[in-house]
Scaffold this motif. Structure first.
Motif, short mmCIF file in Angstrom:
data_model
loop_
_atom_site.label_atom_id
_atom_site.label_comp_id
_atom_site.label_asym_id
_atom_site.label_seq_id
_atom_site.Cartn_x
_atom_site.Cartn_y
_atom_site.Cartn_z
N THR A 161 49.39 41.96 47.07
CA THR A 161 49.33 40.55 46.04
C THR A 161 50.75 39.81 45.26
N TRP A 198 38.44 44.66 42.11
CA TRP A 198 39.12 45.29 41.22
C TRP A 198 39.93 45.77 41.99
N THR A 245 41.10 44.34 45.50
CA THR A 245 41.94 43.30 45.03
C THR A 245 43.20 43.94 44.07
N LYS A 246 42.22 43.89 42.44
CA LYS A 246 44.14 44.18 41.58
C LYS A 246 45.07 45.20 41.93
N ASN A 247 44.07 46.23 42.41
CA ASN A 247 44.72 47.75 43.10
C ASN A 247 44.75 47.60 44.10
#
Length: 517
Positions: A109, A121, A123-125
């Motif tokens: 991202t 989760w 997506t974030k990691n």
């Protein structure tokens, strides 16, 4: 010597002179191996090169760019290298890491703020490195219908948006399941970090500095470039061209995952860059990044066949490369498969040796056999098994395939009359988009709005519906399973349960959204 053979011989001599082939007598018998594979599998065309101790010792071509055309395959004939493109994409990323424009542990991202996976989760990691190891949670081949068959109207932004709707097949980083979409995302990460489109970066950062002058990606002119092999499929004992190129080859969404074309000359140069890099090539990509790309990052299950044939104990995926111990030696390789074209590039780093071959026909078994025999030349030179033995073994395996794992005989399927089909309408899947399941004359047609080559006829086989594609070279036929409800829904599965995973009908979840136009 006729004109066709003279042109092929001249092209081969030019290649040998250009790359300094060390041994032209073929004492290792590579030509006999190639001829045996071509004869066994009736290949329309092939280009093969072998490197020993950093030097090209064999380079040869057979067949035609288009079966029956009289135009011979030459060392400068372009082939689709398909998923062998992935190693070029990761090399581009490695260049950006060397330049300080990117880090493997950066979150995706950071470069693509709109990127989303199904699980927030994840997506974030999700790191840049996670795009490359086939351990994201995406089911095998998940979303590939946005890439193939080509041409279609799906964009890279469609893929980035659609990923959030594809349900995971397993937990993040827990296992290997091959995917293509995240390599498309990786290409967009490279574009964002490098400040130019993927295709521009590939030409500037990979092709140009390595002298890969014939490799193509993006839009280009078929006739200006010239000498382009076309894919084939076999029918009634003949090689027939399929998905032939027009005058302009368009830029394609799947480029970073499998959209590059190269010739034998450039693929051998690409292989030498890994096996025996020059000082300038080590400046192009550092030893550190070379090691990162070709180190194990995700374990791959070892098949019974690989254990039996190669005595393999460990198999893994790096960044754009597979790797395994074969007869006690470390081999790094990748294959490419793309609708009537097959390729393989294999490296034995400890020997500074390897090989590459490019085929313009339906050749899954041919690739397996040729790859095995060429590998054994290095890892088990006294192996008594040749082309015929490995080909017979594959035929025996196919014959032993359980009935439940074989596609049904669809010859008795009958076209469904519109009046007898209560499921007509417009349907939508959140990542694939809309399809029309509508009467067309006396039949019911399945047609995708964004993938125009995916249109076929709905038929009935026993108590089930199936879709038979109008163009048999487009995709695998599929079961069509309607379900009543409010709204009605459709599920699809491959008619051949062991068919190509890129026909990922199982990931589609259609809901009816309206009537037929």
């Amino acid at each position: 010597m006729n004109r066709k053979r003279a042109r092929a011989a001249l092209g081969l001599l030019l290649l040998l002179a250009a790359v300094g082939v060390e041994a032209q007598s073929d004492e290792a018998g590579y030509g006999r191996i190639v001829d045996a594979v071509v004869a066994r599998y009736h290949l329309p065309g092939i280009a093969v090169g072998v490197i020993e101790n950093g030097r090209i010792v064999y380079a040869a071509t057979r067949g035609e760019t288009v079966a029956g055309s009289g135009q011979p395959i030459t060392p400068r004939t372009l082939f689709k290298i398909a998923s062998n493109s992935k190693a070029m994409t990761t090399a581009l990323l490695g260049r950006l890491v060397d330049e300080g424009k990117l880090a493997w542990d950066d979150p995706v991202t950071k470069y693509l703020p709109d990127f989303r996976m199904h699980d927030p989760w994840v997506t974030k990691n999700m790191r840049v490195a996670d795009l490359l190891t086939h351990a994201s949670g995406l089911p095998e081949g998940g979303g590939d219908l946005m890439l193939w068959p080509e041409p279609n109207a799906f964009t890279r932004q469609d893929i980035i948006h659609g990923l959030r709707y594809i349900e995971p097949g397993y937990s993040f980083r827990s296992q290997y399941q091959y995917d293509n979409l995240l390599y498309v995302v990786a290409g967009e990460v490279a574009a964002a970090a490098g400040g130019a489109p993927y295709e521009t970066l590939m030409h500037r950062e990979v092709f140009a500095p390595l002298g890969l002058s014939r490799c193509q990606v993006g839009s280009w002119s078929r006739d200006a470039v010239g000498d382009v092999a076309q894919p084939h499929y076999r029918k009634d004992g003949r090689n027939l061209p399929m998905r032939e190129d027009g005058p302009t080859i368009p830029a394609i969404t799947s480029a970073a995952a499998g959209g590059i074309r190269c010739d034998l000359t450039d693929m051998l140069s690409w292989a030498q860059n890994w096996l025996a890099p020059t000082p300038d090539q080590l400046k192009w990509l550092s030893s550190t990044q070379r090691q990162v790309l070709q180190s194990p990052h995700m374990l791959i299950p070892v098949s019974d066949q690989r254990r039996a044939w190669d005595h393999t104990h460990v198999m893994a995926y790096g960044y754009g490369w597979r790797m395994a111990d074969v007869d006690g030696e470390w081999v790094v390789w990748h294959t490419g498969t793309l609708g009537g074209m097959y390729s393989m590039l294999a490296l034995l780093p400890d020997r500074r040796s390897g090989f590459v071959f490019l085929i313009n026909g339906e050749a899954e078994d041919a690739r397996t056999v040729l790859g095995e025999v060429l590998t054994k030349h290095f890892t088990a030179p006294h192996d008594p098994h040749g082309v015929a033995w490995y080909a017979d073994a594959l035929d025996h395996q196919a014959a032993q395939r359980p009935v439940a794992a074989r596609p049904p005989d669809a010859s008795a399927a009958t076209a469904v009359a519109p009046a007898a089909f209560p499921w007509s309408g417009r349907y939508r899947d959140p990542w694939f988009g809309e399809i029309l399941l509508c009467p067309r004359g006396a039949r019911v047609q399945w047609a995708a709005l964004k993938s125009p080559r995916m249109h076929g006829t709905v038929r009935q086989l026993g108590s089930r519906y199936l879709v038979q594609w109008d163009d048999p070279a487009v995709d695998l036929d599929a079961w069509l399973d309607p379900h009543p409800g409010s709204p009605p829904t459709l599920a699809m599965t491959k008619l051949d349960p062991l068919g190509d995973f890129s026909s990922d009908y199982e990931d589609l979840h259609f809901e009816r959204v309206g009537d037929c136009p």
